[in-house]
Design a protein around this motif. Structure first.
Motif, PDB file in Angstrom:
ATOM      1  N   SER A  92       0.830  -1.201   0.000  1.00 44.79           N
ATOM      2  CA  SER A  92       0.000   0.000   0.000  1.00 44.79           C
ATOM      3  C   SER A  92       0.861   1.246   0.000  1.00 44.79           C
ATOM      4  O   SER A  92       1.980   1.250   0.527  1.00 44.79           O
ATOM      5  N   ALA A  93       0.303   2.332  -0.560  1.00 47.93           N
ATOM      6  CA  ALA A  93       0.934   3.644  -0.442  1.00 47.93           C
ATOM      7  C   ALA A  93       0.501   4.334   0.839  1.00 47.93           C
ATOM      8  O   ALA A  93       0.888   5.470   1.081  1.00 47.93           O
ATOM      9  N   GLY A  94      -0.294   3.672   1.654  1.00 51.62           N
ATOM     10  CA  GLY A  94      -0.635   4.238   2.954  1.00 51.62           C
ATOM     11  C   GLY A  94      -2.032   3.975   3.445  1.00 51.62           C
ATOM     12  O   GLY A  94      -2.227   3.532   4.573  1.00 51.62           O
ATOM     13  N   GLU A 246       0.325  10.609  -4.145  1.00 52.21           N
ATOM     14  CA  GLU A 246       0.898   9.286  -3.958  1.00 52.21           C
ATOM     15  C   GLU A 246      -0.169   8.229  -3.691  1.00 52.21           C
ATOM     16  O   GLU A 246       0.033   7.045  -3.947  1.00 52.21           O
ATOM     17  N   GLY A 247      -1.352   8.639  -3.209  1.00 49.94           N
ATOM     18  CA  GLY A 247      -2.405   7.685  -2.906  1.00 49.94           C
ATOM     19  C   GLY A 247      -3.027   7.040  -4.134  1.00 49.94           C
ATOM     20  O   GLY A 247      -3.670   5.992  -4.028  1.00 49.94           O
ATOM     21  N   ILE A 248      -2.853   7.663  -5.305  1.00 56.10           N
ATOM     22  CA  ILE A 248      -3.362   7.078  -6.547  1.00 56.10           C
ATOM     23  C   ILE A 248      -2.243   7.002  -7.585  1.00 56.10           C
ATOM     24  O   ILE A 248      -2.469   7.118  -8.790  1.00 56.10           O
ATOM     25  N   ALA A 249      -1.035   6.770  -7.096  1.00 53.58           N
ATOM     26  CA  ALA A 249       0.129   6.704  -7.982  1.00 53.58           C
ATOM     27  C   ALA A 249       0.364   5.277  -8.454  1.00 53.58           C
ATOM     28  O   ALA A 249       1.473   4.750  -8.381  1.00 53.58           O
ATOM     29  N   ASP A 250      -0.692   4.649  -8.944  1.00 50.09           N
ATOM     30  CA  ASP A 250      -0.581   3.291  -9.479  1.00 50.09           C
ATOM     31  C   ASP A 250      -0.175   3.345 -10.945  1.00 50.09           C
ATOM     32  O   ASP A 250      -0.418   4.342 -11.643  1.00 50.09           O
ATOM     33  N   ALA A 251       0.387   2.251 -11.426  1.00 49.85           N
ATOM     34  CA  ALA A 251       0.874   2.207 -12.800  1.00 49.85           C
ATOM     35  C   ALA A 251      -0.100   1.564 -13.768  1.00 49.85           C
ATOM     36  O   ALA A 251       0.075   1.667 -14.986  1.00 49.85           O
ATOM     37  N   ARG A 252      -1.162   0.916 -13.242  1.00 53.04           N
ATOM     38  CA  ARG A 252      -2.072   0.196 -14.145  1.00 53.04           C
ATOM     39  C   ARG A 252      -3.331  -0.242 -13.403  1.00 53.04           C
ATOM     40  O   ARG A 252      -3.373  -0.287 -12.178  1.00 53.04           O
ATOM     41  N   LEU A 253      -4.340  -0.574 -14.178  1.00 52.76           N
ATOM     42  CA  LEU A 253      -5.456  -1.371 -13.701  1.00 52.76           C
ATOM     43  C   LEU A 253      -5.020  -2.834 -13.726  1.00 52.76           C
ATOM     44  O   LEU A 253      -4.041  -3.175 -14.385  1.00 52.76           O
ATOM     45  N   LEU A 254      -5.739  -3.677 -13.031  1.00 53.62           N
ATOM     46  CA  LEU A 254      -5.516  -5.108 -13.161  1.00 53.62           C
ATOM     47  C   LEU A 254      -6.784  -5.762 -13.699  1.00 53.62           C
ATOM     48  O   LEU A 254      -7.777  -5.088 -13.974  1.00 53.62           O
ATOM     49  N   GLU A 255      -6.746  -7.061 -13.877  1.00 59.37           N
ATOM     50  CA  GLU A 255      -7.775  -7.746 -14.662  1.00 59.37           C
ATOM     51  C   GLU A 255      -9.195  -7.476 -14.169  1.00 59.37           C
ATOM     52  O   GLU A 255     -10.083  -7.133 -14.964  1.00 59.37           O
TER      53      GLU A 255
END
Length: 424
Positions: A92-94, A246-255
């Protein structure tokens, strides 16, 4: 071997991931665990966005300071007792960290959380405060995610995914149920997107009530992976992340989140970090609520005009409020600057420190506020017989601050040599 890409043809149907019945079951499971957060109207945001009404779903007032406890508890409460006994691990980012940690405390499950280096110290300390073992590993979330999977294998713990889990998604969907119950005539619901768990759950709940309600996702420009994925009908992963959120600093969706988002989310827009700073500032000043940048993204989209909501009734999900206070103060000052209500100015004073008193008096006489004075080093362009200082000035708007700067420049012994008013 490179794995086959995840496309619209290979993903499950949204109905195979999460249903309204599962969200309603989650709501029953969570009824004595989470707060029913308020839906607070903001006339300022409505006026600035052109909406007929804007309601803020204040999940920053939720237990642990964000919506994440909903999904974490719903998933962990359904684990078999033998799995609970082995403990869980999460990345998690937090905010998911705190949700898992609190759920573990409530359910008596041992928890270990892996967080990236960008995670604010306040979130790490809060997670430890709930009794979790916190490990800082990786520059970005994806690094922490991979490390947490290794921990799960090595220690026999159950991995609790922050978003790509049907029970987590169902728990987050309870936010959507509450919105519909509180404002059944809503036209548009605006939600931040990181990995897509929150918007997947909310969209499922909202669309089950009324398929015509528009659901719009918001991402920072520096982590805008969802729109390209939807346009290509294939999950696209970003190689670089660059955002203050940083709380939504994801690189992708997943399946699973990709499957739901592609079927049930109407549009995705992006906002700049400056837009996020302005939204964070106005939420603090006008809505009297402290919000992290990830939680401010829906409001940023409304204020920046990224979404056309003219004449509509809008619900914006303020998803979290776990902030580093120093960062929050700097962001709100940046937001005020871009609103034309704060200026950094460099002055040269003749007759230090007497001239400083004249500066203070002039600022006060013109109804502005002096936010700090710092003596700085002389520059090659400056006059050696004058003392350079930097000041911050807060006023009601650019015209007001322009008047104050002009007045300062007219004071004997004071010269305004540079300022940020009107700068981007």
């Amino acid at each position: 071997m490179t794995p086959d890409p995840v496309t619209g043809e290979t993903t499950p149907r949204a109905s195979d991931v999460v249903t309204l019945a599962e969200i309603e079951a989650a709501a029953d499971r969570l009824s004595d665990v989470v707060h029913r957060t308020p839906l607070d109207s903001s006339t300022t945001i409505a006026r600035r966005s052109g909406a007929a009404r804007v309601d803020l779903k204040l999940e920053n007032m939720q237990r642990t300071g964000s919506f994440k406890i909903r999904g974490a508890y719903n998933a962990m409460a359904q684990l078999p007792s033998t799995v609970k006994d082995r403990g869980v691990v999460a990345s998690s980012a937090g905010n998911h960290a705190q949700g898992v940690a609190l759920a573990g405390k409530l359910l008596d499950i041992d928890t270990k959380i892996v967080v990236p280096e960008i995670t604010p110290a306040a979130k790490i300390e809060a997670t430890r405060g709930y009794g979790a073992d916190v490990v800082v590993e990786g520059e970005i979330y994806e690094d922490s995610y991979e490390y947490a999977l290794d921990v799960a294998d090595d220690e026999g713990r159950e991995f609790v995914h922050p978003f790509d889990d049907e029970n987590v998604i169902a728990g987050q969907g309870t936010v959507g149920l509450e919105i519909i119950e509180d404002t059944p005539d809503v036209d548009t619901v605006v939600v931040s997107i990181g990995g897509g768990g929150l918007i997947s759950g909310i969209a499922t709940a909202v669309k089950a009530f009324d398929a015509d309600v528009r659901v719009v996702g918001v991402q920072p420009e520096g982590a805008a992976h969802a729109k390209p994925s939807l346009e290509a009908d294939e999950i696209r992963m970003l190689s670089d992340i660059d955002t203050v959120a940083e709380g939504i600093a994801d690189a992708r969706l997943l399946e699973q989140t990709f499957a739901v988002v592609r079927e049930r989310v109407d549009d995705v827009v992006s906002v700049s970090d400056t837009d996020l700073a302005v939204a964070t500032t106005l939420l603090a000043e006008r809505a009297k609520t402290v919000v992290e940048t990830a939680g401010a993204a829906p409001v940023a989209a409304l204020l920046s005009g990224a979404i056309d909501v003219d004449g509509e009734r809008v619900a914006a999900v303020v998803s979290g409020g776990n902030v580093n206070l120093t960062d929050h103060g700097e962001l709100t000052r940046l937001g005020l600057q871009h609103l034309g209500r704060y200026v950094d100015a460099r002055l040269e004073l003749d007759g230090w420190p007497t001239a400083l008193g004249a500066v203070t008096e002039t600022v006060e006489e013109h109804g502005a506020e002096l936010d700090g004075v710092e003596r700085v080093g002389r520059s090659a362009e400056g006059r050696p017989n004058r003392v350079p200082v930097e000041v911050g000035l807060e006023g009601s708007g650019p015209d007001h601050l322009g008047t104050v700067l002009d007045a300062l420049d007219d004071v004997d012994g004071v010269s305004v040599v540079a300022h940020t008013l009107g700068d981007e």
